[in-house]
Design an enzyme around this catalytic site. Structure first.
Site, PDB file in Angstrom:
ATOM      1  N   ALA A  70      -9.018   3.131   5.687  1.00 58.32           N
ATOM      2  CA  ALA A  70      -9.833   2.869   4.499  1.00 58.32           C
ATOM      3  C   ALA A  70     -11.281   2.526   4.852  1.00 58.32           C
ATOM      4  O   ALA A  70     -12.211   2.886   4.122  1.00 58.32           O
ATOM      5  CB  ALA A  70      -9.206   1.742   3.683  1.00 58.32           C
ATOM      6  N   GLN A 169      -4.861  -1.140  -1.584  1.00 56.89           N
ATOM      7  CA  GLN A 169      -3.806  -2.105  -1.912  1.00 56.89           C
ATOM      8  C   GLN A 169      -2.884  -1.621  -3.017  1.00 56.89           C
ATOM      9  O   GLN A 169      -1.796  -2.154  -3.196  1.00 56.89           O
ATOM     10  CB  GLN A 169      -4.433  -3.456  -2.301  1.00 56.89           C
ATOM     11  CG  GLN A 169      -5.183  -4.137  -1.183  1.00 56.89           C
ATOM     12  CD  GLN A 169      -4.265  -4.639  -0.064  1.00 56.89           C
ATOM     13  OE1 GLN A 169      -3.058  -4.785  -0.215  1.00 56.89           O
ATOM     14  NE2 GLN A 169      -4.852  -4.910   1.094  1.00 56.89           N
ATOM     15  N   ALA A 189      -2.879   4.045   5.551  1.00 55.97           N
ATOM     16  CA  ALA A 189      -1.444   4.134   5.825  1.00 55.97           C
ATOM     17  C   ALA A 189      -0.803   2.784   6.148  1.00 55.97           C
ATOM     18  O   ALA A 189       0.319   2.504   5.742  1.00 55.97           O
ATOM     19  CB  ALA A 189      -1.220   5.096   6.994  1.00 55.97           C
ATOM     20  N   HIS A 190      -1.526   1.935   6.888  1.00 52.77           N
ATOM     21  CA  HIS A 190      -0.846   0.724   7.384  1.00 52.77           C
ATOM     22  C   HIS A 190      -0.626  -0.330   6.313  1.00 52.77           C
ATOM     23  O   HIS A 190      -0.011  -1.367   6.557  1.00 52.77           O
ATOM     24  CB  HIS A 190      -1.578   0.148   8.602  1.00 52.77           C
ATOM     25  CG  HIS A 190      -2.854  -0.578   8.318  1.00 52.77           C
ATOM     26  ND1 HIS A 190      -2.909  -1.957   8.260  1.00 52.77           N
ATOM     27  CD2 HIS A 190      -4.113  -0.150   8.094  1.00 52.77           C
ATOM     28  CE1 HIS A 190      -4.163  -2.336   8.032  1.00 52.77           C
ATOM     29  NE2 HIS A 190      -4.907  -1.253   7.927  1.00 52.77           N
ATOM     30  N   CYS A 314      -9.801  -9.558   6.759  1.00 48.12           N
ATOM     31  CA  CYS A 314     -11.087  -9.029   7.217  1.00 48.12           C
ATOM     32  C   CYS A 314     -12.151 -10.108   7.245  1.00 48.12           C
ATOM     33  O   CYS A 314     -13.167  -9.957   7.899  1.00 48.12           O
ATOM     34  CB  CYS A 314     -11.528  -7.886   6.342  1.00 48.12           C
ATOM     35  SG  CYS A 314     -10.324  -6.594   6.379  1.00 48.12           S
TER      36      CYS A 314
HETATM   37  N1  PMP Z   1     -10.033  -1.748   1.474  1.00 41.43           N
HETATM   38  C1  PMP Z   1      -9.142  -2.657   1.087  1.00 41.43           C
HETATM   39  C2  PMP Z   1      -9.002  -2.983  -0.368  1.00 41.43           C
HETATM   40  C3  PMP Z   1      -8.342  -3.307   2.025  1.00 41.43           C
HETATM   41  O1  PMP Z   1      -7.461  -4.229   1.642  1.00 41.43           O
HETATM   42  C4  PMP Z   1      -8.499  -2.976   3.397  1.00 41.43           C
HETATM   43  C5  PMP Z   1      -7.670  -3.663   4.466  1.00 41.43           C
HETATM   44  N2  PMP Z   1      -7.902  -5.046   4.532  1.00 41.43           N
HETATM   45  C6  PMP Z   1      -9.448  -2.018   3.749  1.00 41.43           C
HETATM   46  C7  PMP Z   1     -10.201  -1.428   2.759  1.00 41.43           C
HETATM   47  C8  PMP Z   1      -9.653  -1.597   5.182  1.00 41.43           C
HETATM   48  O2  PMP Z   1      -8.568  -0.819   5.586  1.00 41.43           O
HETATM   49  P1  PMP Z   1      -8.392  -0.241   7.058  1.00 41.43           P
HETATM   50  O3  PMP Z   1      -7.741  -1.340   7.826  1.00 41.43           O
HETATM   51  O4  PMP Z   1      -7.485   0.947   6.875  1.00 41.43           O
HETATM   52  O5  PMP Z   1      -9.706   0.144   7.570  1.00 41.43           O
END
Ligand code: PMP
Length: 373
Positions: A70, A169, A189-190, A314
């Protein structure tokens, strides 16, 4: 007992995804861009995975670009826009959207007291500012609050404005069959039982501007680099495995989650649950504890076998950095008491009860001022 309550940060590999990944890695490890027969077979499998994903999310396969997740999808989208394009993002977007628009011509769309974007607010912004693109996530990663993306997408369409939703999400937790109504969709995916480092961005059919990762002509020239077919196969298989069960899971899991909130409320007063009055993901509780810093709760719960989070993964590690609670105007002191609990598809009533009981134990320990057991 399963003490993992951080599914919004990441999820374990779904057994069907694991099998699909192994099979694909053993049988179809060839480079889909090569010209011999085995490579052609891998390419066919890849295109079939793209079709199957398109069916699940209501988007034509040719609109889907596979990415590393993402974060890349969000960055790639904003990097593809003309430098002077005005973009609107909600006040509760993930850092991968917030940071991607830093330095751009961007306006923030506020949320109401329940942490939800209001359609009327966007209407006014569209009429007064005429943005090129609006980006509002489908479900918030911290509070779980569902955003009215269907209405927002329709409003944008009516006004000729492009609409993006970060559905990282939403996917795998709620039905995604009509997500394709949005011009741009981000997925990872994760977050639903696939591998880390794999995701996608859906674009309008005619959009060929994407050139964030440059190199070879893969993904129709829109994203260079050899496609990670085994991870893509695992991602699509995970989503196919979960999707038919979603309404049953939503029904049972939201009851268990609400039972946990009732239990917590009986023990902790005042307990503020963010976005409690809004429709939310069935697995998420973002709450402001009445006392004690979130890291104290987190470390003591961790010692007891429970994994929870402070705000979002994050921004965790940075105390008091919940994007949502900040957008709702909380004090710095309140921000330090925010904890996020996010359960999974198979979380049981006993798991939720054990977590509530551990919160009580930790509270007694913290109040005694004693050393952790
Ligand atoms: N967007 C949202 C709404 C998320 O919850 C996350 C994961 N915390 C991300 C983006 C980032 O995803 P990724 O780990 O696949 O980069």
């Amino acid at each position: 007992m399963n003490g993992y309550f951080d599914y919004n940060a990441t999820t374990p590999l779904h057994p069907a995804a694991r099998d699909a990944w192994l099979r694909a890695s053993e049988k179809h490890w060839h480079n889909p861009s090569s010209l011999y027969r085995d490579a052609g077979l891998t390419s066919q499998q890849l295109e079939s995975a793209r079709e199957r994903l398109g069916d699940l999310i209501g988007a034509e396969a040719e609109r889907i670009v596979f990415t590393s997740g993402a974060t890349e999808s969000n960055n790639a989208l904003f990097a593809s826009l003309p430098a002077d394009a005005l973009v609107v993002i909600s006040a509760i977007e993930h850092p991968s959207v917030r940071e991607a628009v830093r330095g751009r011509n961007a306006v923030e769309l506020p949320v109401n007291a329940s942490g939800v974007v209001e359609v009327e607010e966007l209407k006014q912004l569209i009429t007064s500012k005429r943005p090129a693109l609006v980006s509002v996530m489908a479900a918030n990663n911290e509070s779980g609050a569902l955003q009215p993306w269907r209405e927002l997408a329709a409003l944008c369409r009516e006004h000729g404005v492009l609409f993006h939703t970060d559905a990282a999400q939403w996917l795998g937790k709620l039905d995604a069959a009509d997500l394709g109504d949005c011009d741009y969709i981000t997925g990872s995916a994760h977050k639903f039982g696939g591998n880390k480092g794999c995701g996608f961005l859906v674009l309008p059919k005619e959009d060929s501007r994407l050139g964030f990762i440059r190199g070879g002509p893969q993904e129709n020239g829109r994203r260079a680099g050899t496609e990670n077919y085994p991870a893509i196969e695992a991602m699509v298989t995970a989503l196919e495995a979960i999707t038919p069960r979603l309404s049953e899971i939503q029904h049972t899991q939201s009851k268990l989650r609400d039972g946990f909130i009732t239990e917590m409320r009986a023990r902790f007063e005042p307990l503020r649950v963010i976005s409690e009055s809004a429709p939310r993901l069935w697995n998420t509780v973002l709450m402001v504890m009445p006392e004690h810093d979130n890291l104290k709760w987190l470390t003591r719960l961790s010692r007891r076998g429970f994994s929870i989070s402070t705000g979002s993964a994050c921004s965790s590690g940075k105390e008091g950095s919940s994007v949502v609670v900040t957008a709702l105007g909380a004090s710095a002191e309140e921000l330090k008491r925010v904890v996020r609990i996010s359960g999974g598809w198979e979380t049981t009533e006993a798991d939720w009860q054990a977590l509530a009981a551990s919160f009580v134990e930790v509270f007694e320990e913290l109040n005694r001022g004693g050393k952790p057991q």
